[in-house]
Write an enzyme that holds these catalytic residues in place. Structure first.
Site, short mmCIF file in Angstrom:
data_model
loop_
_atom_site.label_atom_id
_atom_site.label_comp_id
_atom_site.label_asym_id
_atom_site.label_seq_id
_atom_site.Cartn_x
_atom_site.Cartn_y
_atom_site.Cartn_z
N ASP A 37 0.84 -1.19 0.00
CA ASP A 37 0.00 0.00 0.00
C ASP A 37 0.88 1.26 0.00
O ASP A 37 1.93 1.29 0.67
CB ASP A 37 -0.85 -0.05 1.28
N GLU B 153 1.70 -0.16 -5.01
CA GLU B 153 0.77 0.88 -5.47
C GLU B 153 1.59 2.13 -5.74
O GLU B 153 2.04 2.81 -4.82
CB GLU B 153 -0.27 1.14 -4.36
#
Ligand code: GLC
Length: 538
Positions: A220, A281
């Site tokens: 993330d 990401e």
């Protein structure tokens, strides 16, 4: 016992590694399937639907965070990275899921959140209690405020969810004290990766899940962990121009060079285990800066948001594809392709909604699945679900509150999946209500209905995935472009001959020569109508 990395047999030849062309499927755990009957999806629910994922041809799952969390950002606020939140099950449920998934030939990738913790993580409580200057506070970014009484935030950074990126805390005497940094919600304090304890603890988390058999991680906010020395002010005008995708314009909050040290450390841990992978990401628009994350000692794959952010226009889509390939080929990494995830509007809605949006989403599914590299589907995309216009009372996304109710947030794309039956909650849960309300008119969109209908979005995906995985025309890793009429494109897989052609123009266009394998919609007199794509083999 694990062996040190240099004693391990070499991992799979990088060129044949399983993840290079794999079909990944993102499970938004809250919304996929609920086995416990509380209206919220869970691990046993996923396990009960593995047969469906197998039928679809999924090769790997990406599970969104299921760790203990107060759920201020639906699990992206992690209070204990090495456990399972009771909402979703327990470690035994996780072990059962991974074992069964592996039995079906499906790999398991879990989401990890290195940039921040929850404010309920024990470390944050300790930091508050220990006070200014303590080693406990040095795991996060605590700073004195500006101004004579420290009442102004330490810099002008704003949170990605709106509002300032700093929150002031009371000190032990009850008076307003220091501020802490949170690039997202106040419940998500940013970790200080310059502190070796942070890296050590993260490595422990990775090994914890690797030892349980996970095949990889989704990282993330992978461009966020490094903050620039001195935390300088940002140029707020730049942000208005560039939105979420940090561009060449420098945004001090993200994509700082030392973030690559973090990725190298993560890679060293992954390399202790054979055949594991990571996908980050990476909202970075510049090709060269994007490519840095995929150097051989960093991430294996990087999410590429170019296709997802491009309008339905042949020239723009072609440009997005070219940049996606250019940004990874310089470091010899495979591209990734994605049309949706839990943070953005669903394709059907993005491309115009209704029949038009659906036709375009179908066309784009074939474009995506024709491309060489790793594919990431988001649950419900294969059903052609639209975004749901939720009533105010139902919205839980922190973006809604943080934006002063001007941004409805991301939950329109997170409504639970309709499995069967004719009324909500369509087999998603045994509870009366699902955690977000489901539209009454989704009967035609359920898995059950679509499996029976050869023209459904689900049937298109199944057919396309099967061809992608089995047909010899999909071999190879390079594409070349054909010239095409205005508003159209066609590319060919160089080594194996698959041709994909897309029409975004308002008129009919002739098909290139070749055997028609699949079209996203009916042809007209052998020609490709607007908002349609087709696959041909030479
Ligand atoms: C990522 C996640 C998003 C989350 C944010 C903060 O962008 O995809 O859902 O809110 O990180 O963790």
């Amino acid at each position: 016992m694990r062996e040190p990395a240099d004693l391990q047999p070499p991992t799979a030849d990088a060129k044949s590694a399983w993840w290079r062309n794999a079909l990944f499927y993102e499970v938004y755990v809250r919304s996929f399937a609920d086995a416990s009957g509380d209206g919220i999806g869970d691990l046993d629910g996923i396990r009960s639907r593995l047969g469906y994922l197998e039928l679809l041809g999924v090769e790997a799952l990406w599970l969104t965070p299921f760790y203990p969390s107060p759920m201020a950002d639906h699990g992206y606020d992690v209070a204990d990275p090495r456990g399972v939140d009771p909402l979703f099950g327990d470690l035994a449920a996780f072990d059962a899921l991974i074992e069964e998934a592996h039995g079906c030939g499906i790999r398991m990738v879990v989401d990890v959140v290195p940039n921040h913790t929850s404010d309920r993580h024990p470390w944050f409580g300790q930091a508050l209690a220990a006070g200014p200057g303590s080693p406990e506070r040095a795991r996060y970014f605590f700073r004195d405020g500006r101004g004579p009484d420290g009442s102004q935030p330490p810099n002008n950074w704003i949170s990605t969810f709106g509002g300032p990126a700093w929150t002031r805390v009371p000190e032990s005497d009850g008076r307003p004290g220091q501020w802490y940094l949170h690039l997202f919600a106040p419940e998500q304090p940013d970790l200080n990766w310059d502190n070796p304890e942070v890296a050590e603890d993260f490595a422990r988390t990775l090994r914890f899940w690797l030892d349980r058999g996970v095949d990889g991680f989704r990282l993330d906010v992978a461009r966020g962990m490094a903050k620039p020395p001195g935390l300088p002010d940002m140029d707020l005008g730049m942000l208005r121009n560039h939105g979420q995708l940090s561009d060449n314009a420098y945004d001090p909050r993200f994509d700082n060079d030392s973030v690559h040290d973090v990725h190298r450390m993560i890679r060293r841990v992954l390399d202790e285990y054979p055949d594991r992978m990571s996908v980050g990401e990476i909202w970075v628009a510049d090709d060269e800066r994007f490519s840095r994350y995929l150097r051989p000692d960093e991430l294996h794959l990087g999410f590429n948001f170019r296709l997802l952010t491009a309008d339905f226009d042949a020239a723009r889509l072609r440009d997005a594809i070219d940049h996606s390939i250019a940004s990874v080929s310089r470091v010899d990494a495979p591209p990734t392709w994605t049309l949706s995830n839990h943070d953005v509007a669903r394709p059907v809605t993005r491309y115009g909604g209704g029949k038009l949006g659906t036709a375009r989403a179908r066309a784009m599914a074939l474009v995506e699945l024709a491309l060489p590299g790793a594919i990431f589907l988001y649950n419900g995309e294969e059903l052609g679900l639209p975004d749901v216009d939720l009533p105010d009372w139902a919205i839980q996304d922190p973006v809604w509150e943080r934006s002063g109710h001007t941004d409805r947030g991301r939950e329109g794309a997170r409504v639970p999946l309709p499995w069967e039956g004719s009324t909500p909650p369509f087999g998603f849960t045994a509870a009366e209500n699902s955690w977000l309300p489901m539209p009454f008119d989704w009967e035609q969109l359920t898995v059950e209905t679509q499996l029976e209908d050869p023209d459904s979005m689900l049937s298109l995906y199944r057919h396309a995935i099967e061809l992608r995985q089995r047909h010899p025309a999909f071999a190879g890793s390079e594409i070349e472009w054909y010239g095409g009429p205005e508003g159209c494109f066609a590319f060919r897989r160089k080594e194996s001959g698959l041709i994909c052609t897309l029409n975004t123009s308002p008129g009919l266009v002739p098909l290139p020569p070749g055997e028609l394998l699949l079209a996203s919609g009916p042809l007209t007199d052998g020609q490709l109508p607007p908002d349609t794509s087709a696959w041909l083999a030479l």
